[in-house]
Design an enzyme around this catalytic site. Structure first.
Site, short mmCIF file in Angstrom:
data_model
loop_
_atom_site.label_atom_id
_atom_site.label_comp_id
_atom_site.label_asym_id
_atom_site.label_seq_id
_atom_site.Cartn_x
_atom_site.Cartn_y
_atom_site.Cartn_z
N GLY A 239 0.76 -1.25 0.00
CA GLY A 239 0.00 0.00 0.00
C GLY A 239 0.79 1.29 0.00
O GLY A 239 0.21 2.36 -0.24
N GLU A 273 3.97 -6.82 1.84
CA GLU A 273 3.54 -7.16 0.47
C GLU A 273 3.61 -5.95 -0.45
O GLU A 273 2.60 -5.53 -1.03
CB GLU A 273 2.09 -7.68 0.49
N TYR A 317 -8.57 5.86 -12.45
CA TYR A 317 -8.40 6.52 -11.15
C TYR A 317 -8.11 8.01 -11.29
O TYR A 317 -7.70 8.65 -10.33
CB TYR A 317 -7.23 5.90 -10.38
N CYS A 343 -11.66 4.39 -29.09
CA CYS A 343 -12.94 5.06 -29.34
C CYS A 343 -13.68 5.30 -28.03
O CYS A 343 -14.76 4.79 -27.82
CB CYS A 343 -13.78 4.24 -30.29
N TYR A 372 0.98 -1.82 -12.17
CA TYR A 372 -0.41 -1.69 -12.62
C TYR A 372 -0.51 -1.03 -14.00
O TYR A 372 -1.46 -0.31 -14.30
CB TYR A 372 -1.25 -0.94 -11.57
#
Ligand code: LLP
Length: 413
Positions: A239, A273, A317, A343, A372
């Protein structure tokens, strides 16, 4: 110097100019810096050096095999989020004992696979999932280590789409229901509660919520230990955010300073992680201008050959990514919306940017797209997944070839 920076007019990766790589391999193209991955992995490892910890790199951030292998050789373990990611981890050389398996909707097949392999821990999401794992384990005569993913109802103060620690989010076991679930789990022979897990969100730049979540986890562990549960580890998830726009963000050292005083009193080994923290600045998406369209208001649309199919973060986002020319061009600056070819009006990579004399054929980099980026690419509009290149020890090598239409159509009957 490592990573993506400018040497005179040229953007380079670990000292290797990017424009010739783009010309040789074509665009859109992902390029990664091995030195950045190594430096950022080590920064986390060193920040936690005074305390028993294991880094389980979150494969979901980027699981291209060569990068997963690189992380393994650096000493990392793996956090997998699907059967596919477990398989990739094994192919990258991770041992089952180095893999934790997280995921909000693990299927029966995935659970069978994880139980059969004997991975380090399954991070469980619900009482129902514990029952399903127990039944699979019992039928095989094994005992599976699980960690309870706790939802602490803490706001990570990040984008709503990637905030996972509130009660209203689908993730984890509600904090208040944990004790009852532990009581019901204790007599089961197929599972052993070995750890507690949290992951309250991603791109977190305010450490307060992470500290609060760790504190909740430590308190719960103490309580459960008192009642006889043999907790072996605390998994504090990932995170930690990165700076996409150059504004200051906490370092790996700040992160450790926010967590260690809290977890130290538990004496329990921790699992980390991280995904984005290692991978985001280690990757760039190279793209070429295919059209420049002047608008009545004096602005231009700079149309790129990469868009939401290659990097969906700006569209999903509202994320900001720097977009820079591979070779700086002298000339008049114009205000531009930098857009993709798809499009969809949402297919905009960067709004209201200043671009110097953009021309068809110019090469640009969308920076900080190592995490990502490639993993969230799609084939919308029958577009083909981009190739990927790793720059390592002064040389660039293809680690994933460009998808072909034949690859795509091979699935169709
Ligand atoms: N552990 C768990 C259980 C996770 O769900 C995640 C990310 C991580 C670790 C790694 O988090 P990181 O250190 O990378 O923040 N696609 C979004 C991010 C989704 C994150 C999902 N979970 C984006 O592009 O911002």
């Amino acid at each position: 110097m490592t990573g993506f920076y400018r040497r005179d007019a040229s953007l380079v990766c670990d000292g290797v100019p990017l424009a010739p790589i783009a010309e040789a391999q074509g665009t859109p193209l992902y390029v990664y810096s091995a030195a950045t991955i190594a430096a950022r992995y080590r920064a986390i490892d060193e920040a936690f050096a005074t305390y028993p910890h294991t880094i389980h790199y979150a494969l979901k951030a980027n699981s291209t095999l060569a990068l997963a292998r690189l992380l393994r050789t650096l000493g990392s373990n793996a956090d997998a989020n699907s059967g596919g990611e477990i398989d990739v981890a094994l192919r990258a050389g991770f041992l089952p004992s180095q893999i934790v398996f997280t995921g909000v909707g693990k299927t029966r097949d995935e659970l069978e696979y994880a139980v059969g392999l004997g991975i380090k821990a399954i991070n469980v999401e619900s009482g129902g999932e514990i029952e399903r794992i127990d039944a699979i384990a019992a039928s095989r005569g094994v005992r599976v280590k699980i960690a309870l993913r706790i939802n602490p109802d803490i706001d990570a103060r990040t984008h709503a789409h990637i905030s996972t620690g509130r009660k209203s989010n689908k993730f984890g076991i509600a904090f208040d229901r944990t004790r009852e679930i532990v009581r019901r789990t204790a007599p089961r022979r197929g599972v052993q509660i070995a750890g507690l897990h949290i992951h309250i969100g991603s791109q977190i730049t305010d450490l307060g919520p992470l500290t609060a979540a760790a504190r909740a986890l430590v308190g719960l562990a103490r309580e459960l230990q008192h009642e006889g549960t043999a907790i072996e580890h605390l998994d504090v998830g990932g995170g930690l955010g990165v700076s996409y726009d150059g504004s200051p963000v906490p370092s790996a050292g700040d992160y450790a300073a926010a967590l260690l005083p809290v977890v130290r009193e538990s004496g329990l080994a921790i699992i980390l992680e991280p995904g984005r923290q290692i991978m985001a600045p280690a990757g760039a998406l190279l793209t070429q201008v295919v059209d420049v369209k002047p608008q009545d208001d004096g602005k231009v649309f700079v149309v790129m050959d990469a868009g939401m199919t290659e990097i969906i973060r700006p569209m999903l986002y509202n994320a900001f990514h720097r977009i820079e020319p591979l070779v700086v061009r002298e000339g008049e600056s114009v205000a531009a919306d930098i857009v993709g070819p798809l499009c969809e009006t949402s297919d905009t990579l960067g709004r209201d940017r200043t671009v110097s004399a953009p021309q068809v054929g110019d090469l640009y980099a969308v920076l900080d797209t190592g995490a990502y980026g490639s993993v969230m690419a799609s084939n919308y509009n029958r577009r083909l997944l981009p190739a990927e290149v790793l720059v390592e020890d002064g040389a660039a090598r293809v680690i994933r070839r460009r998808q072909t239409l034949d690859d795509l159509l091979a699935l169709e009957l």
